[in-house]
Design an enzyme around this catalytic site. Structure first.
Site, PDB file in Angstrom:
ATOM      1  CD  GLU A   1      10.863 -17.140 -26.401  1.00  0.00           C
ATOM      2  OE1 GLU A   1       9.954 -16.347 -26.059  1.00  0.00           O
ATOM      3  OE2 GLU A   1      11.097 -17.439 -27.586  1.00  0.00           O
TER       4      GLU A   1
ATOM      5  NE  ARG B   1       6.433 -15.525 -25.439  1.00  0.00           N
ATOM      6  CZ  ARG B   1       5.254 -14.927 -25.327  1.00  0.00           C
ATOM      7  NH1 ARG B   1       4.458 -15.214 -24.305  1.00  0.00           N
ATOM      8  NH2 ARG B   1       4.862 -14.052 -26.231  1.00  0.00           N
TER       9      ARG B   1
END
Length: 379
Positions: free
Chosen positions: A171, A216
């Site tokens: 991430e 994200r």
């Protein structure tokens, strides 16, 4: 019960964490150490017993454990974690009972336990094209190890290369693709593919799960050495959230979170000055029936990106507990650090239910591929 003396030496940050916990629990450092060692020994013993977890995973650049909560919620078992920040270590230990290993650059990848899935929310840093070119000019083979040397992504590469988990979830901020004119993402994706991982990536907004606009990038990979070339992973569909900001706000909030006249006037003047120049910079007065801007690690400074309107009062900051809710952390999550540190920790964390959604899709895809392979073997 008889006791024996044990002399141990620990790093400063570990000692500080243990000392703080002893103060909180109104007990001695010795009791905290005893409790921690007992828990650790219990976990080691569990490794020799039947494990009913769906899968094992490791939690790198762990922060306060948002990824861990998500992957545990779908049946995973965390077997290793790493986080260097001492305040995040303190929060992590208080909530998960594990004190993460520190600086990942000092961790020997051979000592990391075997695992099925690696998860990491790693910092992005520019890679040196010049460094690679220099090695080429010297006739040296740089490979994926040398290409990433000197960055924290290199430490993920070391562990992937040594342990070969079936899958991973990485991430990062959505701008990773454009970072350093696209060079950073190019090297990351090429490196992962050179290691024979099939990768998929997508920018996802957390507002499908919480009342916060938070985009994200997520990179999901599966080991082609293990699964073969027919991976065909597709990111899961997202639900439509019905939660609005007012649903997560506390009812009675201390006046200390209300902006002073001086700060509120400054923020208004700052916004007016930039508006006159045609810029959109300024504070964000949140819509109670909608979603907020992105919560950042700098929220502790003035709270300007998310301000809560109040009747007959200056607006206020979110409380740390509201920040936890805005990221989807469970109510039982303990906040054991100062407000300043709590704001930084939640601002740096992840939308927990979004990660859980992705975790479920990853493990389901693994199960599906392994079922197909089993059927081939039977036939």
């Amino acid at each position: 019960m008889s006791k024996k003396k044990l002399h141990i030496t620990v790093e400063d940050n570990i000692y500080d964490t243990i000392s703080d916990l002893a103060d909180q629990k109104k007990t001695s450092i010795q009791e905290i150490v005893n409790e921690t060692l007992s828990q650790y020994i219990s976990r080691i013993n569990e490794d020799y017993e039947d494990d009913d977890s769906r899968f094992k995973f490791i939690d790198l650049f762990a922060g306060i454990g948002g990824m861990r909560i998500a992957f545990e919620s779908v049946g995973g078992r965390c077997v290793f974690s790493s986080e260097w920040d001492k305040y995040s270590q303190k929060t992590y230990f208080s909530n998960h009972g594990d004190l993460p290993d520190g600086d990942i650059t000092l961790i020997d990848e051979r000592t990391v336990p075997n695992h099925d899935i690696l998860v990491a929310g790693f910092p992005c840093q520019p890679f040196s094209i010049a460094g690679v070119s220099k090695k080429n000019s010297m006739g040296r083979n740089h490979g994926f190890m040398d290409k990433t040397q000197g960055t924290l992504f290199f430490d993920i590469v070391r562990i992937l290369n040594e342990k070969r988990p079936k899958a991973f979830l990485l991430e990062n901020v959505k701008n990773l693709k454009s970072h350093d004119k696209g060079n950073t993402f190019k090297i990351i994706s090429e490196t992962l593919r050179e290691m024979n991982y099939d990768i998929s990536y997508e920018v996802i907004d957390g507002k499908s799960f919480v009342p916060q606009h938070r985009e994200r990038i997520f990179i999901i990979g599966f080991d082609k050495d293990y699964f073969g070339n027919e991976i065909n992973y597709v990111f899961p569909d997202l639900p439509r959230s019905k939660i609005v900001l007012s649903n997560i706000l506390e009812k009675n909030v201390d006046d200390k979170y209300t902006l002073s006249d001086k700060l509120w006037n400054y923020l208004q003047n700052y916004a007016a000055k930039h508006k006159a120049k045609g810029n959109g910079f300024g504070y964000g007065l949140a819509d109670l029936n909608g979603t907020t801007r992105t919560l950042s690690a700098r929220y502790y400074k003035d709270g300007s990106e998310i301000l809560i309107p109040q009747k007959n009062k200056n607006p206020r900051r979110l409380t740390p507990r509201e920040c936890a809710r805005l990221q989807g952390f469970p109510e039982k999550f303990k906040i054991v650090v100062s407000n300043t540190q709590a704001y930084k920790q939640f601002g740096n964390s992840v939308v927990v239910p979004l990660i859980a959604h992705l975790a479920e899709s990853i493990i389901n895809h693994i199960d599906k591929m392994e079922y197909i392979e089993d059927e081939r073997v039977i036939i």
